[in-house]
Motif scaffolding. Structure first.
Motif, PDB file in Angstrom:
ATOM      1  N   LYS A 131       0.839  -1.209   0.000  1.00  0.00           N
ATOM      2  CA  LYS A 131       0.000   0.000   0.000  1.00  0.00           C
ATOM      3  C   LYS A 131       0.874   1.259   0.000  1.00  0.00           C
ATOM      4  N   SER A 132       1.927   1.251   0.795  1.00  0.00           N
ATOM      5  CA  SER A 132       2.830   2.406   0.876  1.00  0.00           C
ATOM      6  C   SER A 132       3.507   2.679  -0.461  1.00  0.00           C
ATOM      7  N   ILE A 133       3.939   1.626  -1.119  1.00  0.00           N
ATOM      8  CA  ILE A 133       4.583   1.785  -2.429  1.00  0.00           C
ATOM      9  C   ILE A 133       3.561   2.318  -3.436  1.00  0.00           C
ATOM     10  N   LYS A 134       2.365   1.752  -3.429  1.00  0.00           N
ATOM     11  CA  LYS A 134       1.328   2.192  -4.368  1.00  0.00           C
ATOM     12  C   LYS A 134       1.021   3.682  -4.174  1.00  0.00           C
ATOM     13  N   LEU A 135       0.877   4.110  -2.920  1.00  0.00           N
ATOM     14  CA  LEU A 135       0.555   5.511  -2.637  1.00  0.00           C
ATOM     15  C   LEU A 135       1.729   6.451  -2.920  1.00  0.00           C
TER      16      LEU A 135
END
Length: 175
Positions: A131-135
């Motif tokens: 999720k952190s990478i996607k955001l």
């Protein structure tokens, strides 16, 4: 940005598919000939490589999928390597971009690194990492953005471990 994702199908890294879900990117999950892979790399601005690996490259399809033979094509691209020891591969071959060091993504990894973990904490870490990478993927400073998101989860040793293993590598130096 014209983005290519190389993510060999592997149930142990399936959680990383969240990074490219609902994105209009070219996604490779099945084996293709090297010549076609090189052509796809050349036709994209950014290459995101997701999976398992070593300092020698990223694995997939029962072989090294991202290895020295792709380096000349990758040198001119914005590269993101999310596999264990991708930072070493980037440094060895002079690639620039964001890359992971050792990433703990399963119970065996957590035990090996003497982390306090449960299966739920490992799964939470995987979910938060993806999720952190996607955001953060389109941020000016991906590393800073990822670290900002992940640092909110202070009660999870696996997340704490992984947050310290994300690097920006430029011209064989990490930052």
């Amino acid at each position: 940005m014209n983005t290519l994702v190389i993510h060999p199908h592997d149930r142990t890294t399936e959680f990383l598919s969240e990074i490219y879900s609902n994105k209009d990117w070219t996604i490779i999950t099945k084996e293709i000939p090297n010549k076609e892979m090189i052509s796809l790399i050349k036709s994209h601005d950014r290459v995101i490589m997701l999976g398992r690996g070593t300092p020698s490259g990223m694995f997939g399809f029962d072989k090294v999928t991202v290895g020295p033979e792709l380096v000349p094509s990758l040198k001119e691209k914005i590269c993101i390597g999310i596999w264990s020891y991708a930072d070493n591969f980037f440094k060895k071959y002079g690639l620039s971009g964001y890359a992971c060091g050792k990433i703990v993504s399963d119970n065996d990894d957590a035990e090996y690194h003497n982390l306090i973990y449960t299966t739920d904490k490992v799964n939470q870490s995987n979910k938060i990492l993806a999720k952190s990478i996607k955001l953060s993927i389109d941020s000016e400073n991906i590393k800073e953005s990822i670290m900002g998101i992940m640092s909110k989860y202070t009660g999870n040793d696996v997340i704490k471990y992984n947050i310290n293993n994300i690097y920006y590598v430029r011209n064989s130096h990490e930052y």
